[in-house]
Enzyme design. Structure first.
Site, PDB file in Angstrom:
ATOM      1  N   SER A 172      -2.744  -8.040   2.949  1.00  0.00           N
ATOM      2  CA  SER A 172      -3.271  -7.895   4.311  1.00  0.00           C
ATOM      3  C   SER A 172      -3.670  -9.253   4.872  1.00  0.00           C
ATOM      4  O   SER A 172      -3.689  -9.453   6.082  1.00  0.00           O
ATOM      5  CB  SER A 172      -4.490  -6.969   4.309  1.00  0.00           C
ATOM      6  OG  SER A 172      -4.154  -5.746   3.703  1.00  0.00           O
ATOM      7  N   GLY A 219      -2.767  -1.401  -7.351  1.00  0.00           N
ATOM      8  CA  GLY A 219      -1.683  -2.376  -7.468  1.00  0.00           C
ATOM      9  C   GLY A 219      -1.968  -3.464  -8.503  1.00  0.00           C
ATOM     10  O   GLY A 219      -3.100  -3.924  -8.643  1.00  0.00           O
ATOM     11  N   HIS A 266       0.837  -1.205   0.000  1.00  0.00           N
ATOM     12  CA  HIS A 266       0.000   0.000   0.000  1.00  0.00           C
ATOM     13  C   HIS A 266       0.875   1.260   0.000  1.00  0.00           C
ATOM     14  O   HIS A 266       0.593   2.224  -0.708  1.00  0.00           O
ATOM     15  CB  HIS A 266      -0.890   0.052   1.255  1.00  0.00           C
ATOM     16  CG  HIS A 266      -1.845  -1.087   1.396  1.00  0.00           C
ATOM     17  ND1 HIS A 266      -1.682  -2.088   2.327  1.00  0.00           N
ATOM     18  CD2 HIS A 266      -2.991  -1.387   0.734  1.00  0.00           C
ATOM     19  CE1 HIS A 266      -2.687  -2.944   2.236  1.00  0.00           C
ATOM     20  NE2 HIS A 266      -3.488  -2.549   1.284  1.00  0.00           N
TER      21      HIS A 266
HETATM   22  P1  AMP Z   1      -6.527  -3.623  -0.468  1.00  0.00           P
HETATM   23  O1  AMP Z   1      -6.314  -2.893   0.812  1.00  0.00           O
HETATM   24  O2  AMP Z   1      -6.168  -5.059  -0.416  1.00  0.00           O
HETATM   25  O3  AMP Z   1      -7.887  -3.364  -1.070  1.00  0.00           O
HETATM   26  O4  AMP Z   1      -5.486  -2.993  -1.490  1.00  0.00           O
HETATM   27  C1  AMP Z   1      -5.479  -1.611  -1.748  1.00  0.00           C
HETATM   28  C2  AMP Z   1      -4.589  -1.352  -2.938  1.00  0.00           C
HETATM   29  O5  AMP Z   1      -3.262  -1.791  -2.641  1.00  0.00           O
HETATM   30  C3  AMP Z   1      -5.035  -2.110  -4.200  1.00  0.00           C
HETATM   31  O6  AMP Z   1      -4.871  -1.270  -5.323  1.00  0.00           O
HETATM   32  C4  AMP Z   1      -4.081  -3.267  -4.233  1.00  0.00           C
HETATM   33  O7  AMP Z   1      -3.866  -3.782  -5.532  1.00  0.00           O
HETATM   34  C5  AMP Z   1      -2.819  -2.636  -3.684  1.00  0.00           C
HETATM   35  N1  AMP Z   1      -1.897  -3.654  -3.173  1.00  0.00           N
HETATM   36  C6  AMP Z   1      -2.184  -4.625  -2.264  1.00  0.00           C
HETATM   37  N2  AMP Z   1      -1.120  -5.420  -2.082  1.00  0.00           N
HETATM   38  C7  AMP Z   1      -0.141  -4.957  -2.900  1.00  0.00           C
HETATM   39  C8  AMP Z   1       1.193  -5.366  -3.178  1.00  0.00           C
HETATM   40  N3  AMP Z   1       1.745  -6.424  -2.590  1.00  0.00           N
HETATM   41  N4  AMP Z   1       1.895  -4.649  -4.075  1.00  0.00           N
HETATM   42  C9  AMP Z   1       1.338  -3.576  -4.695  1.00  0.00           C
HETATM   43  N5  AMP Z   1       0.090  -3.136  -4.487  1.00  0.00           N
HETATM   44  C10 AMP Z   1      -0.643  -3.824  -3.597  1.00  0.00           C
END
Ligand code: AMP
Length: 283
Positions: free
Chosen positions: A188, A149, A37
Protein backbone atom coordinates in the site's frame (compact mmCIF):
# COMPACT_ATOMS: atom_id res chain seq x y z
CA UNK A 1 -21.17 -8.14 0.64
CA UNK A 2 -22.37 -7.16 4.10
CA UNK A 3 -20.54 -4.22 5.68
CA UNK A 4 -20.48 -4.22 9.48
CA UNK A 5 -19.05 -1.47 11.65
CA UNK A 6 -19.65 -2.76 15.16
CA UNK A 7 -18.16 -5.66 17.06
CA UNK A 8 -21.58 -6.72 18.35
CA UNK A 9 -23.14 -6.97 14.84
CA UNK A 10 -20.12 -8.85 13.52
CA UNK A 11 -20.12 -11.35 16.37
CA UNK A 12 -23.86 -11.91 15.98
CA UNK A 13 -23.67 -12.59 12.26
CA UNK A 14 -20.63 -14.84 12.52
CA UNK A 15 -22.01 -16.83 15.45
CA UNK A 16 -25.05 -17.60 13.30
CA UNK A 17 -22.84 -18.73 10.40
CA UNK A 18 -20.78 -20.93 12.69
CA UNK A 19 -23.92 -22.51 14.11
CA UNK A 20 -24.79 -23.41 10.54
CA UNK A 21 -21.46 -25.24 10.20
CA UNK A 22 -19.76 -22.70 7.94
CA UNK A 23 -15.96 -22.57 7.79
CA UNK A 24 -14.87 -18.96 8.31
CA UNK A 25 -11.79 -17.57 6.56
CA UNK A 26 -10.44 -14.20 7.71
CA UNK A 27 -8.17 -11.67 5.97
CA UNK A 28 -7.17 -8.70 8.18
CA UNK A 29 -5.94 -5.62 6.28
CA UNK A 30 -5.32 -1.91 6.65
CA UNK A 31 -6.98 -1.15 3.31
CA UNK A 32 -5.52 0.62 0.26
CA UNK A 33 -6.02 -2.79 -1.27
CA UNK A 34 -3.94 -4.21 -4.11
CA UNK A 35 -3.55 -7.61 -5.74
CA UNK A 36 -1.43 -8.82 -2.77
CA UNK A 37 -4.46 -8.45 -0.49
CA UNK A 38 -6.81 -9.89 -3.10
CA UNK A 39 -4.58 -13.00 -3.43
CA UNK A 40 -5.27 -13.70 0.26
CA UNK A 41 -9.00 -13.33 -0.38
CA UNK A 42 -8.73 -15.71 -3.37
CA UNK A 43 -7.02 -18.33 -1.22
CA UNK A 44 -9.66 -17.88 1.50
CA UNK A 45 -12.44 -18.28 -1.11
CA UNK A 46 -10.95 -21.67 -2.05
CA UNK A 47 -10.79 -22.98 1.54
CA UNK A 48 -13.66 -21.35 3.44
CA UNK A 49 -17.47 -21.06 3.16
CA UNK A 50 -17.59 -17.49 4.44
CA UNK A 51 -14.83 -14.95 3.79
CA UNK A 52 -14.46 -12.04 6.21
CA UNK A 53 -12.11 -9.12 5.48
CA UNK A 54 -11.35 -6.34 7.94
CA UNK A 55 -10.08 -2.89 7.05
CA UNK A 56 -8.68 -1.07 10.04
CA UNK A 57 -5.71 1.30 10.00
CA UNK A 58 -4.46 0.32 13.42
CA UNK A 59 -2.98 3.35 15.22
CA UNK A 60 -1.20 1.28 17.90
CA UNK A 61 1.18 -0.30 15.37
CA UNK A 62 2.49 3.02 14.00
CA UNK A 63 5.52 4.10 15.98
CA UNK A 64 5.84 7.13 13.67
CA UNK A 65 2.75 9.41 13.77
CA UNK A 66 3.73 10.88 10.37
CA UNK A 67 3.58 7.41 8.81
CA UNK A 68 0.04 6.98 10.21
CA UNK A 69 -0.99 10.40 8.85
CA UNK A 70 0.30 9.53 5.38
CA UNK A 71 -1.23 6.05 5.27
CA UNK A 72 -3.43 5.90 2.15
CA UNK A 73 -7.21 5.53 2.69
CA UNK A 74 -9.24 4.37 -0.32
CA UNK A 75 -12.38 2.86 1.19
CA UNK A 76 -14.66 3.20 -1.86
CA UNK A 77 -12.18 1.57 -4.25
CA UNK A 78 -11.41 -1.10 -1.60
CA UNK A 79 -15.12 -1.91 -1.22
CA UNK A 80 -15.49 -2.38 -5.00
CA UNK A 81 -12.44 -4.67 -5.11
CA UNK A 82 -13.76 -6.80 -2.26
CA UNK A 83 -17.21 -7.11 -3.87
CA UNK A 84 -15.56 -8.15 -7.15
CA UNK A 85 -13.45 -10.73 -5.28
CA UNK A 86 -16.59 -12.28 -3.74
CA UNK A 87 -16.01 -11.33 -0.10
CA UNK A 88 -19.01 -12.07 2.15
CA UNK A 89 -18.42 -9.73 5.10
CA UNK A 90 -16.39 -6.53 5.44
CA UNK A 91 -15.68 -5.54 9.03
CA UNK A 92 -14.97 -1.82 9.07
CA UNK A 93 -14.62 -0.66 12.67
CA UNK A 94 -13.74 2.84 13.86
CA UNK A 95 -10.81 3.51 16.19
CA UNK A 96 -13.30 4.14 19.02
CA UNK A 97 -14.95 0.77 18.37
CA UNK A 98 -11.62 -1.09 18.58
CA UNK A 99 -10.08 1.04 21.34
CA UNK A 100 -12.94 2.42 23.48
CA UNK A 101 -10.63 3.41 26.38
CA UNK A 102 -6.95 4.26 26.92
CA UNK A 103 -6.50 0.99 28.80
CA UNK A 104 -7.80 -0.97 25.80
CA UNK A 105 -4.74 0.21 23.85
CA UNK A 106 -2.37 -1.54 26.20
CA UNK A 107 -1.21 -5.12 26.08
CA UNK A 108 1.05 -6.68 28.62
CA UNK A 109 2.41 -9.44 26.42
CA UNK A 110 6.06 -10.16 25.82
CA UNK A 111 6.79 -11.46 22.33
CA UNK A 112 10.38 -12.27 23.32
CA UNK A 113 13.30 -12.39 20.89
CA UNK A 114 11.30 -11.74 17.70
CA UNK A 115 10.22 -8.40 19.16
CA UNK A 116 13.84 -7.27 19.59
CA UNK A 117 15.38 -7.72 16.12
CA UNK A 118 15.06 -6.51 12.52
CA UNK A 119 11.73 -4.69 11.98
CA UNK A 120 11.12 -4.65 15.75
CA UNK A 121 14.44 -2.89 16.36
CA UNK A 122 13.71 -0.39 13.57
CA UNK A 123 10.15 0.30 14.74
CA UNK A 124 9.93 -0.08 18.54
CA UNK A 125 6.45 -1.04 19.70
CA UNK A 126 5.25 -1.91 16.19
CA UNK A 127 4.71 -5.64 16.80
CA UNK A 128 3.08 -5.07 20.17
CA UNK A 129 0.50 -2.99 18.30
CA UNK A 130 0.16 -5.73 15.68
CA UNK A 131 -0.27 -8.41 18.35
CA UNK A 132 -2.84 -6.29 20.18
CA UNK A 133 -5.02 -5.67 17.12
CA UNK A 134 -4.71 -9.20 15.71
CA UNK A 135 -5.68 -10.66 19.11
CA UNK A 136 -8.74 -8.33 19.25
CA UNK A 137 -9.74 -9.15 15.67
CA UNK A 138 -9.34 -12.90 16.23
CA UNK A 139 -11.43 -12.69 19.42
CA UNK A 140 -14.18 -10.92 17.43
CA UNK A 141 -14.16 -13.00 14.23
CA UNK A 142 -12.96 -16.34 15.67
CA UNK A 143 -12.08 -17.64 12.22
CA UNK A 144 -11.20 -21.24 11.45
CA UNK A 145 -8.50 -19.99 9.07
CA UNK A 146 -6.44 -16.81 9.06
CA UNK A 147 -4.73 -15.63 5.85
CA UNK A 148 -1.61 -13.48 6.03
CA UNK A 149 1.12 -12.57 3.54
CA UNK A 150 4.75 -13.70 3.61
CA UNK A 151 5.54 -10.18 2.48
CA UNK A 152 5.46 -9.26 6.19
CA UNK A 153 7.62 -12.19 7.21
CA UNK A 154 8.36 -11.15 10.78
CA UNK A 155 4.70 -10.26 11.35
CA UNK A 156 3.78 -13.82 10.36
CA UNK A 157 6.12 -15.21 13.02
CA UNK A 158 4.65 -12.77 15.58
CA UNK A 159 1.11 -13.92 14.77
CA UNK A 160 2.18 -17.59 14.78
CA UNK A 161 3.52 -17.08 18.33
CA UNK A 162 0.42 -15.13 19.41
CA UNK A 163 -1.88 -17.93 18.23
CA UNK A 164 0.22 -20.55 20.02
CA UNK A 165 0.64 -18.57 23.27
CA UNK A 166 -3.05 -17.70 23.60
CA UNK A 167 -4.26 -21.00 22.09
CA UNK A 168 -6.44 -19.02 19.72
CA UNK A 169 -7.45 -22.12 17.75
CA UNK A 170 -7.18 -20.62 14.28
CA UNK A 171 -5.09 -22.07 11.47
CA UNK A 172 -2.59 -19.56 10.10
CA UNK A 173 -2.24 -19.83 6.31
CA UNK A 174 0.85 -17.97 4.98
CA UNK A 175 0.40 -16.73 1.41
CA UNK A 176 3.21 -15.98 -1.10
CA UNK A 177 4.39 -12.44 -1.95
CA UNK A 178 2.61 -10.89 -4.95
CA UNK A 179 4.91 -8.65 -6.99
CA UNK A 180 4.65 -6.03 -9.71
CA UNK A 181 5.88 -7.25 -13.14
CA UNK A 182 9.30 -5.67 -12.43
CA UNK A 183 9.65 -7.56 -9.14
CA UNK A 184 8.71 -4.85 -6.62
CA UNK A 185 6.70 -6.45 -3.79
CA UNK A 186 3.20 -4.96 -3.85
CA UNK A 187 2.54 -2.67 -0.89
CA UNK A 188 0.00 0.00 0.00
CA UNK A 189 2.99 2.28 0.58
CA UNK A 190 4.20 1.96 -3.04
CA UNK A 191 1.87 4.79 -4.12
CA UNK A 192 4.19 7.11 -2.18
CA UNK A 193 7.17 6.15 -4.38
CA UNK A 194 7.36 9.12 -6.69
CA UNK A 195 9.51 9.79 -9.74
CA UNK A 196 12.79 7.95 -9.93
CA UNK A 197 12.26 6.28 -6.53
CA UNK A 198 9.73 3.86 -8.04
CA UNK A 199 12.44 2.56 -10.41
CA UNK A 200 15.10 2.54 -7.66
CA UNK A 201 12.80 0.41 -5.46
CA UNK A 202 13.14 -2.53 -7.88
CA UNK A 203 16.75 -2.87 -6.65
CA UNK A 204 15.42 -4.48 -3.47
CA UNK A 205 13.90 -7.57 -5.07
CA UNK A 206 16.68 -7.76 -7.69
CA UNK A 207 19.27 -7.86 -4.89
CA UNK A 208 17.38 -10.64 -3.09
CA UNK A 209 17.13 -12.71 -6.28
CA UNK A 210 20.87 -12.23 -6.85
CA UNK A 211 21.58 -13.23 -3.24
CA UNK A 212 19.70 -16.47 -3.81
CA UNK A 213 21.67 -17.15 -7.00
CA UNK A 214 24.98 -16.33 -5.29
CA UNK A 215 24.17 -18.73 -2.50
CA UNK A 216 24.61 -21.62 -4.94
CA UNK A 217 28.23 -20.65 -5.62
CA UNK A 218 29.39 -18.69 -2.55
CA UNK A 219 29.34 -19.24 1.22
CA UNK A 220 26.20 -17.66 2.70
CA UNK A 221 28.07 -14.87 4.53
CA UNK A 222 29.84 -13.82 1.33
CA UNK A 223 26.61 -13.84 -0.67
CA UNK A 224 24.96 -11.73 2.05
CA UNK A 225 27.88 -9.29 2.25
CA UNK A 226 27.82 -8.80 -1.52
CA UNK A 227 24.10 -8.02 -1.35
CA UNK A 228 24.56 -5.60 1.57
CA UNK A 229 27.47 -3.90 -0.20
CA UNK A 230 25.47 -3.52 -3.41
CA UNK A 231 22.50 -1.86 -1.69
CA UNK A 232 24.63 0.26 0.67
CA UNK A 233 26.49 1.70 -2.31
CA UNK A 234 23.25 2.98 -3.88
CA UNK A 235 22.88 6.72 -3.17
CA UNK A 236 19.04 6.64 -3.06
CA UNK A 237 18.63 3.52 -0.91
CA UNK A 238 18.91 3.69 2.86
CA UNK A 239 19.21 0.08 4.07
CA UNK A 240 17.62 -0.54 7.47
CA UNK A 241 18.65 -4.22 7.58
CA UNK A 242 19.47 -7.08 5.27
CA UNK A 243 19.93 -10.30 7.21
CA UNK A 244 19.92 -14.02 6.61
CA UNK A 245 17.93 -15.64 9.40
CA UNK A 246 16.47 -18.87 10.71
CA UNK A 247 13.05 -18.95 9.03
CA UNK A 248 11.24 -19.69 12.31
CA UNK A 249 13.20 -18.08 15.15
CA UNK A 250 14.64 -15.18 13.07
CA UNK A 251 18.03 -15.73 14.73
CA UNK A 252 20.92 -14.77 12.41
CA UNK A 253 22.27 -17.57 10.23
CA UNK A 254 25.71 -17.50 8.62
CA UNK A 255 25.95 -20.99 7.23
CA UNK A 256 23.43 -22.89 5.11
CA UNK A 257 23.68 -25.90 7.41
CA UNK A 258 22.97 -23.85 10.52
CA UNK A 259 19.16 -23.95 10.23
CA UNK A 260 16.48 -26.09 8.57
CA UNK A 261 14.85 -23.03 6.94
CA UNK A 262 16.58 -19.83 5.96
CA UNK A 263 15.15 -16.52 4.76
CA UNK A 264 16.76 -13.23 3.81
CA UNK A 265 14.81 -10.28 5.26
CA UNK A 266 15.28 -6.78 3.94
CA UNK A 267 13.99 -3.33 4.89
CA UNK A 268 15.08 -0.10 3.25
CA UNK A 269 13.93 3.47 2.99
CA UNK A 270 13.56 4.66 -0.57
CA UNK A 271 12.46 8.28 -1.06
CA UNK A 272 11.42 8.33 2.61
CA UNK A 273 9.19 5.26 2.22
CA UNK A 274 9.84 2.25 4.46
CA UNK A 275 9.81 -0.82 2.18
CA UNK A 276 9.99 -4.49 3.12
CA UNK A 277 10.95 -7.50 1.05
CA UNK A 278 12.23 -11.01 1.67
CA UNK A 279 13.12 -14.25 -0.05
CA UNK A 280 13.14 -17.83 1.15
CA UNK A 281 16.69 -19.13 0.66
CA UNK A 282 16.10 -22.60 2.08
CA UNK A 283 12.46 -23.73 2.26
P1 AMP B 1 -1.64 -4.61 5.27
O1 AMP B 1 -2.88 -4.03 4.69
O2 AMP B 1 -0.39 -4.01 4.75
O3 AMP B 1 -1.69 -4.69 6.78
O4 AMP B 1 -1.60 -6.11 4.76
C1 AMP B 1 -2.67 -6.99 5.02
C2 AMP B 1 -2.24 -8.39 4.66
O5 AMP B 1 -1.89 -8.44 3.28
C3 AMP B 1 -1.00 -8.85 5.45
O6 AMP B 1 -1.16 -10.20 5.81
C4 AMP B 1 0.10 -8.68 4.45
O7 AMP B 1 1.20 -9.53 4.67
C5 AMP B 1 -0.61 -9.03 3.16
N1 AMP B 1 0.11 -8.48 2.00
C6 AMP B 1 0.48 -7.18 1.81
N2 AMP B 1 1.17 -7.06 0.67
C7 AMP B 1 1.25 -8.30 0.12
C8 AMP B 1 1.85 -8.82 -1.05
N3 AMP B 1 2.53 -8.06 -1.90
N4 AMP B 1 1.73 -10.14 -1.28
C9 AMP B 1 1.06 -10.94 -0.41
N5 AMP B 1 0.47 -10.52 0.71
C10 AMP B 1 0.57 -9.21 0.98
Amino acid sequence: MIILKTIADTQKLLAHSKDNGKVIGFVPTMGALHQGHISLVEQAKKDADLVVVSIFVNPTQFNDPKDLEKYPITIDADTQKLIAAGVDVLFLPSVAEMYPTEASRLMDYDLGYIDTVLEAAARPGHFRGVALVVKKLLDIVQPHKLYMGQKDYQQLQVVRKLIADFELGTELIPCPIIREPDGLAMSSRNVRLTGEYRQVATELSQTLYKLKEDMAILPLTEAKLAAQKHLNSHPLIDVVYLETVNGHTLAPVNDVNQAPNIAALLAARVGGVHLLDNIILKP
